[in-house]
Design an enzyme around this catalytic site. Structure first.
Site, PDB file in Angstrom:
ATOM      1  N   CYS A   1     -21.762   6.399  -7.694  1.00  0.00           N
ATOM      2  CA  CYS A   1     -20.858   7.215  -6.863  1.00  0.00           C
ATOM      3  C   CYS A   1     -21.556   8.528  -6.485  1.00  0.00           C
ATOM      4  O   CYS A   1     -21.879   9.341  -7.353  1.00  0.00           O
ATOM      5  CB  CYS A   1     -19.557   7.495  -7.604  1.00  0.00           C
ATOM      6  SG  CYS A   1     -18.502   8.625  -6.672  1.00  0.00           S
TER       7      CYS A   1
ATOM      8  N   ASP B   1       0.758  -1.236   0.000  1.00  0.00           N
ATOM      9  CA  ASP B   1       0.000   0.000   0.000  1.00  0.00           C
ATOM     10  C   ASP B   1       0.795   1.297   0.000  1.00  0.00           C
ATOM     11  O   ASP B   1       0.721   2.072  -0.938  1.00  0.00           O
ATOM     12  CB  ASP B   1      -0.976  -0.017   1.188  1.00  0.00           C
ATOM     13  CG  ASP B   1      -1.998   1.090   1.098  1.00  0.00           C
ATOM     14  OD1 ASP B   1      -2.457   1.360  -0.008  1.00  0.00           O
ATOM     15  OD2 ASP B   1      -2.330   1.675   2.133  1.00  0.00           O
TER      16      ASP B   1
ATOM     17  N   CYS C   1     -15.742  -5.589 -17.693  1.00  0.00           N
ATOM     18  CA  CYS C   1     -16.756  -4.604 -17.294  1.00  0.00           C
ATOM     19  C   CYS C   1     -17.813  -4.497 -18.392  1.00  0.00           C
ATOM     20  O   CYS C   1     -18.982  -4.221 -18.100  1.00  0.00           O
ATOM     21  CB  CYS C   1     -16.119  -3.231 -17.073  1.00  0.00           C
ATOM     22  SG  CYS C   1     -15.211  -3.098 -15.522  1.00  0.00           S
TER      23      CYS C   1
HETATM   24  C1  B12 Z   1      -3.893   6.901  -3.576  1.00  0.00           C
HETATM   25  C2  B12 Z   1      -4.810   5.743  -3.268  1.00  0.00           C
HETATM   26  C3  B12 Z   1      -6.160   6.022  -3.067  1.00  0.00           C
HETATM   27  C4  B12 Z   1      -6.768   7.398  -3.337  1.00  0.00           C
HETATM   28  C5  B12 Z   1      -6.917   7.576  -4.869  1.00  0.00           C
HETATM   29  C6  B12 Z   1      -7.640   6.415  -5.555  1.00  0.00           C
HETATM   30  C7  B12 Z   1      -7.105   6.050  -6.909  1.00  0.00           C
HETATM   31  N1  B12 Z   1      -7.970   5.444  -7.693  1.00  0.00           N
HETATM   32  O1  B12 Z   1      -5.936   6.261  -7.210  1.00  0.00           O
HETATM   33  C8  B12 Z   1      -8.095   7.318  -2.540  1.00  0.00           C
HETATM   34  C9  B12 Z   1      -7.849   7.872  -1.130  1.00  0.00           C
HETATM   35  C10 B12 Z   1      -9.274   8.067  -3.132  1.00  0.00           C
HETATM   36  C11 B12 Z   1      -8.289   5.805  -2.450  1.00  0.00           C
HETATM   37  C12 B12 Z   1      -9.516   5.219  -2.241  1.00  0.00           C
HETATM   38  C13 B12 Z   1      -9.698   3.855  -2.154  1.00  0.00           C
HETATM   39  N2  B12 Z   1      -8.750   2.903  -2.098  1.00  0.00           N
HETATM   40 CO1  B12 Z   1      -6.873   3.271  -2.408  1.00  0.00          CO
HETATM   41  N3  B12 Z   1      -5.039   3.439  -2.805  1.00  0.00           N
HETATM   42  C14 B12 Z   1      -4.300   4.428  -3.176  1.00  0.00           C
HETATM   43  C15 B12 Z   1      -2.863   3.975  -3.423  1.00  0.00           C
HETATM   44  C16 B12 Z   1      -2.016   4.357  -2.193  1.00  0.00           C
HETATM   45  C17 B12 Z   1      -2.224   4.517  -4.700  1.00  0.00           C
HETATM   46  C18 B12 Z   1      -3.124   4.392  -5.949  1.00  0.00           C
HETATM   47  C19 B12 Z   1      -2.503   5.065  -7.132  1.00  0.00           C
HETATM   48  O2  B12 Z   1      -1.367   4.789  -7.467  1.00  0.00           O
HETATM   49  N4  B12 Z   1      -3.225   5.995  -7.755  1.00  0.00           N
HETATM   50  C20 B12 Z   1      -2.733   6.713  -8.877  1.00  0.00           C
HETATM   51  C21 B12 Z   1      -3.663   6.510 -10.023  1.00  0.00           C
HETATM   52  C22 B12 Z   1      -3.126   7.178 -11.305  1.00  0.00           C
HETATM   53  O3  B12 Z   1      -3.641   5.133 -10.217  1.00  0.00           O
HETATM   54  P1  B12 Z   1      -4.955   4.338 -10.525  1.00  0.00           P
HETATM   55  O4  B12 Z   1      -6.178   4.971 -10.037  1.00  0.00           O
HETATM   56  O5  B12 Z   1      -4.689   2.919 -10.162  1.00  0.00           O
HETATM   57  O6  B12 Z   1      -4.915   4.673 -12.054  1.00  0.00           O
HETATM   58  C23 B12 Z   1      -4.649   3.780 -13.008  1.00  0.00           C
HETATM   59  C24 B12 Z   1      -5.928   3.680 -13.817  1.00  0.00           C
HETATM   60  O7  B12 Z   1      -6.539   4.948 -13.838  1.00  0.00           O
HETATM   61  C25 B12 Z   1      -5.367   3.263 -15.100  1.00  0.00           C
HETATM   62  N5  B12 Z   1      -6.030   3.811 -16.272  1.00  0.00           N
HETATM   63  C26 B12 Z   1      -6.194   5.075 -16.681  1.00  0.00           C
HETATM   64  N6  B12 Z   1      -6.775   5.092 -17.871  1.00  0.00           N
HETATM   65  C27 B12 Z   1      -6.966   3.822 -18.230  1.00  0.00           C
HETATM   66  C28 B12 Z   1      -7.508   3.274 -19.360  1.00  0.00           C
HETATM   67  C29 B12 Z   1      -7.578   1.875 -19.435  1.00  0.00           C
HETATM   68  C30 B12 Z   1      -8.149   1.302 -20.674  1.00  0.00           C
HETATM   69  C31 B12 Z   1      -7.127   1.049 -18.355  1.00  0.00           C
HETATM   70  C32 B12 Z   1      -7.232  -0.444 -18.394  1.00  0.00           C
HETATM   71  C33 B12 Z   1      -6.584   1.631 -17.228  1.00  0.00           C
HETATM   72  C34 B12 Z   1      -6.510   3.010 -17.193  1.00  0.00           C
HETATM   73  O8  B12 Z   1      -4.013   3.718 -15.197  1.00  0.00           O
HETATM   74  C35 B12 Z   1      -3.629   4.342 -13.990  1.00  0.00           C
HETATM   75  C36 B12 Z   1      -2.168   4.002 -13.722  1.00  0.00           C
HETATM   76  O9  B12 Z   1      -1.987   2.598 -13.630  1.00  0.00           O
HETATM   77  C37 B12 Z   1      -3.055   2.422  -3.559  1.00  0.00           C
HETATM   78  C38 B12 Z   1      -1.890   1.591  -3.043  1.00  0.00           C
HETATM   79  C39 B12 Z   1      -0.768   1.494  -4.048  1.00  0.00           C
HETATM   80  N7  B12 Z   1       0.441   1.664  -3.588  1.00  0.00           N
HETATM   81  O10 B12 Z   1      -1.009   1.217  -5.216  1.00  0.00           O
HETATM   82  C40 B12 Z   1      -4.356   2.167  -2.743  1.00  0.00           C
HETATM   83  C41 B12 Z   1      -5.324   1.111  -3.282  1.00  0.00           C
HETATM   84  C42 B12 Z   1      -5.487   1.351  -4.748  1.00  0.00           C
HETATM   85  N8  B12 Z   1      -6.553   1.437  -2.597  1.00  0.00           N
HETATM   86  C43 B12 Z   1      -7.280   0.416  -2.283  1.00  0.00           C
HETATM   87  C44 B12 Z   1      -8.579   0.487  -1.710  1.00  0.00           C
HETATM   88  C45 B12 Z   1      -9.127  -0.787  -1.091  1.00  0.00           C
HETATM   89  C46 B12 Z   1      -9.289   1.697  -1.723  1.00  0.00           C
HETATM   90  C47 B12 Z   1     -10.776   1.893  -1.357  1.00  0.00           C
HETATM   91  C48 B12 Z   1     -11.684   0.771  -1.813  1.00  0.00           C
HETATM   92  C49 B12 Z   1     -10.864   2.099   0.175  1.00  0.00           C
HETATM   93  C50 B12 Z   1     -12.226   2.402   0.714  1.00  0.00           C
HETATM   94  N9  B12 Z   1     -13.116   1.431   0.841  1.00  0.00           N
HETATM   95  O11 B12 Z   1     -12.512   3.517   1.068  1.00  0.00           O
HETATM   96  C51 B12 Z   1     -11.083   3.241  -2.091  1.00  0.00           C
HETATM   97  C52 B12 Z   1     -11.600   2.999  -3.522  1.00  0.00           C
HETATM   98  C53 B12 Z   1     -11.764   4.242  -4.312  1.00  0.00           C
HETATM   99  C54 B12 Z   1     -11.579   4.002  -5.803  1.00  0.00           C
HETATM  100  N10 B12 Z   1     -12.671   3.794  -6.528  1.00  0.00           N
HETATM  101  O12 B12 Z   1     -10.420   3.997  -6.272  1.00  0.00           O
HETATM  102  C55 B12 Z   1      -6.615  -0.889  -2.711  1.00  0.00           C
HETATM  103  C56 B12 Z   1      -7.311  -1.439  -3.963  1.00  0.00           C
HETATM  104  C57 B12 Z   1      -7.421  -2.946  -3.999  1.00  0.00           C
HETATM  105  C58 B12 Z   1      -8.056  -3.405  -5.291  1.00  0.00           C
HETATM  106  N11 B12 Z   1      -8.698  -4.549  -5.269  1.00  0.00           N
HETATM  107  O13 B12 Z   1      -7.967  -2.755  -6.298  1.00  0.00           O
HETATM  108  C59 B12 Z   1      -5.120  -0.400  -2.926  1.00  0.00           C
HETATM  109  C60 B12 Z   1      -4.350  -1.137  -4.018  1.00  0.00           C
HETATM  110  C61 B12 Z   1      -4.421  -0.574  -1.560  1.00  0.00           C
HETATM  111  C62 B12 Z   1      -3.928  -2.002  -1.342  1.00  0.00           C
HETATM  112  N12 B12 Z   1      -2.624  -2.196  -1.294  1.00  0.00           N
HETATM  113  O14 B12 Z   1      -4.678  -2.931  -1.250  1.00  0.00           O
HETATM  114  N13 B12 Z   1      -7.111   5.142  -2.640  1.00  0.00           N
HETATM  115  S1  SF4 Z   2     -19.615  -1.853 -11.467  1.00  0.00           S
HETATM  116 FE1  SF4 Z   2     -17.916  -0.753 -12.449  1.00  0.00          FE
HETATM  117  S2  SF4 Z   2     -16.125  -2.020 -12.055  1.00  0.00           S
HETATM  118 FE2  SF4 Z   2     -17.919  -3.314 -11.689  1.00  0.00          FE
HETATM  119  S3  SF4 Z   2     -18.312  -4.355 -13.658  1.00  0.00           S
HETATM  120 FE3  SF4 Z   2     -19.562  -2.488 -13.614  1.00  0.00          FE
HETATM  121  S4  SF4 Z   2     -18.270  -0.968 -14.636  1.00  0.00           S
HETATM  122 FE4  SF4 Z   2     -16.907  -2.638 -14.056  1.00  0.00          FE
HETATM  123  S1  SF4 Z   3     -16.823   8.122  -3.346  1.00  0.00           S
HETATM  124 FE1  SF4 Z   3     -17.220   7.182  -5.314  1.00  0.00          FE
HETATM  125  S2  SF4 Z   3     -15.215   6.539  -6.120  1.00  0.00           S
HETATM  126 FE2  SF4 Z   3     -14.957   6.972  -3.930  1.00  0.00          FE
HETATM  127  S3  SF4 Z   3     -15.208   4.931  -3.001  1.00  0.00           S
HETATM  128 FE3  SF4 Z   3     -17.238   5.946  -2.947  1.00  0.00          FE
HETATM  129  S4  SF4 Z   3     -18.286   5.280  -4.797  1.00  0.00           S
HETATM  130 FE4  SF4 Z   3     -16.093   4.787  -5.049  1.00  0.00          FE
END
Ligand code: B12
Ligand code: SF4
Ligand code: SF4
Length: 313
Positions: free
Chosen positions: A198, A133, A188
């Protein structure tokens, strides 16, 4: 010379299963080419809000070989946290399932160290580091590369077998192993349930989350006051938010975890709305002794509860 990579990979996967990890996949340690421009754009748009740590170590976040000298393999591991336990009072402010029990960082770190120790015992002088994480590692991107699942429109990593209620962690090691095929298919389809559900419109477009709008960020990461325009949008969440996972059809396949440390604190589940409204620091310390909720401190949790009072007004 006999190629031991397949045998070592199997040994590691068997031990991971014995330690209670749900899935284990292995990817070659390499530069994350596809993710680099997406991460750059996400940061440039300030979707990270005040999580300044996300701006640090940009290069390391995209290349695990900068985190472990001569790193060759990323071993991705998942740990189930799904629970069907519920808070007994439906009016009580809600807490995300992932925080029901002991802080997952502690639980997972100790399992990762055991796995690393096992590798050193059975295979030899392997150098490696354990991550869960908080490190500059794109956990979901690695799990996808290791064949565990795909990134859903809510940006969570989803597994066909088990949905998305699991944590992701890694061991990065300087050992050559057999690599799993990356998960290339998207399941999806035309579904948009997470985007539609959301309450704060934090999912800007498929896969892209504006953290500043996410309830998880607002209740856990943000240290300032929650902006007023989120009044009546918090859906009664006081710590984290599960909505975009609860509505996901793939989570119909979630099964409750069997990790004793994640068992919900009974008192937490029993607390009524009024108990939360009047919570004292003493009760907070007692209920959340070993919990990830301690991250917000008493001050943060009560700020969130206070905000929900306005929410209901
Ligand atoms: C910062 C962070 C957050 C932030 C930002 C969320 C985010 N989506 O980045 C906040 C505080 C909002 C958050 C919330 C949550 N988080 Co969080 N978070 C992190 C953290 C520390 C970094 C994530 C990151 O790098 N973000 C940067 C963005 C750019 O990355 P990304 O969203 O993954 O983006 C990728 C996609 O957008 C993708 N993308 C963009 N365009 C496209 C197009 C296509 C076609 C595809 C395929 C992909 C794609 O590319 C990006 C780069 O890879 C990770 C731990 C880690 N070290 O990875 C945990 C992590 C992602 N979180 C986790 C969890 C559990 C949550 C929550 C569910 C917690 C909760 N219940 O409240 C929520 C879910 C919210 C959500 N819908 O994302 C878990 C997810 C587990 C899983 N099964 O995926 C992680 C991995 C922690 C862990 N080690 O288990 N989190
Ligand atoms: S709820 Fe969101 S993540 Fe889950 S299958 Fe539908 S589009 Fe994909
Ligand atoms: S606020 Fe939206 S994106 Fe964030 S965890 Fe809740 S439903 Fe997911």
């Amino acid at each position: 010379m006999i190629d031991n990579r397949a045998r070592y990979s199997q040994l590691i996967k068997d031990e991971a299963q014995r330690l209670g990890f749900m899935q284990c996949g292995i990817a070659k340690a390499d530069f994350l080419e596809e993710e680099a421009p997406r991460l750059e754009k996400w940061l440039a748009n300030n979707h990270n809000g005040k999580m300044a740590y996300m701006e640090n170590h940009f290069d390391k976040r995209l290349d695990p070989r900068l985190l472990v000298d001569d790193g060759k393999s990323v071993i991705s591991l998942t740990l189930n946290y799904f629970s069907d336990a519920e808070q007994s009072d439906p009016e009580a402010p809600k807490i995300s399932k992932y925080a029901f029990g002991t802080d997952y960082h502690e639980v997972i770190k100790s399992k990762l160290f055991e796995l690393l120790e096992f590798i050193r015992e059975k295979i030899g002088a392997v150098s490696g580091r354990a991550f869960v994480d908080s490190a500059p590692v794109l956990d979901r991107a690695w799990a996808k590369r290791a064949g565990i699942g795909w990134i859903g429109k809510n940006s969570n990593l989803i597994s066909k077998k088990s949905g998305s209620f699991f944590f992701i962690a890694e061991l990065i090691v300087d050992l050559d192993l057999v690599y799993d095929n990356a998960f290339e298919t998207d399941h999806c389809g035309t579904c948009t349930k997470c985007i539609d559900a959301c309450p704060t419109e934090a999912i800007l477009s498929p896969f892209v989350i504006d953290a500043k709008k996410c309830i998880s960020y607002l209740t856990i990461e943000l240290k300032d006051e929650i902006p007023n325009h989120f009044n009546n949008k918090m859906d009664n969440w006081m710590f984290g938010c599960d909505i975009c996972q609860d509505v996901c059809p793939w989570n119909r396949f979630s099964v409750p975890h069997s990790e004793p440390a994640f068992s919900p604190n009974e008192k937490l589940l029993e607390m009524k709305k009024t108990d939360w409204m009047d919570i004292t620091e003493e009760v907070f310390q007692m209920i959340f002794k070993n919990s990830a909720v301690k991250r917000t401190k008493f001050k943060g949790l009560t700020r969130n509860i206070e905000f929900l009072k306005i929410d209901k007004a």
